[in-house]
Design an enzyme around this catalytic site. Structure first.
Site, PDB file in Angstrom:
ATOM      1  N   HIS A 142     -11.538 -21.122  -7.952  1.00 46.89           N
ATOM      2  CA  HIS A 142     -10.751 -22.216  -7.348  1.00 46.89           C
ATOM      3  C   HIS A 142     -11.549 -23.519  -7.234  1.00 46.89           C
ATOM      4  CE1 HIS A 142      -7.407 -19.652  -6.497  1.00 46.89           C
ATOM      5  NE2 HIS A 142      -8.061 -18.885  -5.638  1.00 46.89           N
ATOM      6  N   ASP A 179      -7.591 -12.787 -11.928  1.00 47.23           N
ATOM      7  CA  ASP A 179      -7.465 -12.820 -10.474  1.00 47.23           C
ATOM      8  C   ASP A 179      -6.002 -13.169 -10.165  1.00 47.23           C
ATOM      9  OD1 ASP A 179      -9.357 -13.399  -7.802  1.00 47.23           O
ATOM     10  OD2 ASP A 179      -7.474 -14.511  -7.803  1.00 47.23           O
ATOM     11  N   HIS A 181      -4.685 -15.034  -8.141  1.00 48.22           N
ATOM     12  CA  HIS A 181      -4.414 -16.440  -7.830  1.00 48.22           C
ATOM     13  C   HIS A 181      -4.701 -17.311  -9.052  1.00 48.22           C
ATOM     14  CE1 HIS A 181      -5.444 -14.436  -3.938  1.00 48.22           C
ATOM     15  NE2 HIS A 181      -4.276 -14.975  -3.651  1.00 48.22           N
TER      16      HIS A 181
HETATM   17 ZN    ZN Z   1      -7.771 -14.374  -5.838  1.00 45.48          ZN
END
Ligand code: ZN
Length: 370
Positions: A142, A179, A181
């Protein structure tokens, strides 16, 4: 020809990155008993424990991570960001940016986390190992060039991709991110760069909110070299395998990478508290086999997998064991006690609404390599 081992990066300090005292989603002003931060050492330490107890870790090539230097970090981040994180940590600030907890020493541990991937790349490059798994923490995908975000201080994968290009001389790197996300930071860092293919499989609009749509494809010379496969919540083995077979693998075939990375999160697992997907250990194993086969066909087997999220401390160790077994070509015989429960969940097969999303993502393949 002797069979080369799989490299394994681990350091005790990864577990010492202290997120305790940070609460998630706690509305200010409310009285609520403090609880542990979801990104705590449990799941990853238990991965290491199971690798040890199963006998698998003793069959891997243990790689000692080094700390990424400021120069290493600044290939993917702004130098100012690196300085800012260091300063925030020294000042005792508890967040490096947006939901990226800092504890005492976290700046140094984050350097060791990114550096773990660099140590793995050195070993792959020298031909000492066939591929590698980096069990690092904090995670990275991220983090943007100038922003720590979503438990990620530095973008480990992006730092490693830049190192592979600048120092080791590889031209084209492909990053497959499963992942649960969206790999927004990796997407942003390579947004206008056609030399790094980024493919993110994630739960549709999970985190960051409203991010990771199929139409986000990069821009300028990088247009077409970023792919997103937003899978509806409730996706299981069928949807993930189809997303790999119909989008990620064809993207690799078209791109012809020199190196393949997998941003390996386990939060698409069936029991994860942070998302709503349904993968089992067997599904993670099959996904790994597909990528490993692609690496063998396309880039001499050069494959680096590195740990991202995954928050269910009971099941994540079995997921990671299957992944690393597959990567190393070694079966430990350890049975996953949660396998049946995960596989019995309804809708594990590919569903029409999932297929629709995958078809939509696959329409973006044509821009690669054209
Ligand atoms: Zn994640």
């Amino acid at each position: 020809m002797s069979e080369l081992k799989t490299g394994f990066v681990w350091h005790e300090l990864y577990m010492w990155h202290n997120t305790d005292g940070h609460t998630l989603f706690l509305p200010s002003g409310m009285s609520l008993e403090p609880y542990r931060h979801v990104e705590n050492p449990d799941a990853k330490r238990r991965v290491k424990n199971l690798l040890d107890a199963s006998g698998l870790s003793s069959q891997l090539e243990l790689l000692v991570p080094r700390k990424a230097s400021t120069v290493d970090l600044a290939r993917a981040h702004t130098e100012q960001h690196v300085v800012d994180v260091k300063l925030k940590n020294e000042q005792g600030r508890r967040d490096a940016g947006a939901l990226a907890p800092l504890g005492e020493g976290s700046y140094e541990i984050a350097r060791l986390s990114a550096g773990g991937l660099l140590s793995a790349l050195d070993a792959i490059h020298s031909g000492d190992i066939q591929n590698a798994y980096a069990l690092v923490r904090p995670p990275g995908h991220h983090a943007e060039a100038a922003l720590s975000m979503g438990f990620c201080i530095f973008n480990n994968g992006a730092v490693a991709a830049r190192y592979a290009q600048s120092v080791l001389g590889y031209s084209k790197i492909a990053i497959i991110d499963w992942d649960v996300h969206h790999g927004n930071g990796t997407q942003a860092i390579f947004w206008d760069d056609p030399s790094v293919l980024t493919v993110s499989l994630h739960q549709d609009r999970c985190f960051p909110p409203d991010s990771g749509h199929t139409h986000e494809n990069g821009e300028g010379p990088g247009l077409g070299y970023n792919l997103n496969v937003p899978l509806p919540s409730g996706s299981g083995r069928g949807a993930y395998l189809a997303a790999l077979e119909q989008v990620a693998i064809p993207a690799l075939e078209r791109f012809q990478p020199d190196l393949i990375f997998v941003a390996c999160g386990y939060d698409a697992g069936a029991f994860d508290p942070m998302a709503r997907q349904m993968l089992s250990s067997e599904a993670f194993g099959q996904m790994t086999a597909l990528i490993k086969d692609a690496a063998a066909r396309l880039c001499g087997g050069r494959l680096l997998m590195y740990h991202e999220g995954g928050y269910h401390a009971e099941t994540v160790p079995y997921f990671a064991l299957r992944v690393i077994e597959e990567l190393a070509g070694i079966q430990t015989g350890v049975e996953d006690p949660f396998l049946m429960a995960a596989e019995a969940l309804g809708g594990q097969g590919l569903q029409p609404h999932q297929s629709e999303m995958i078809d939509q993502a696959a329409m973006n393949l044509e821009a690669i390599g054209s």
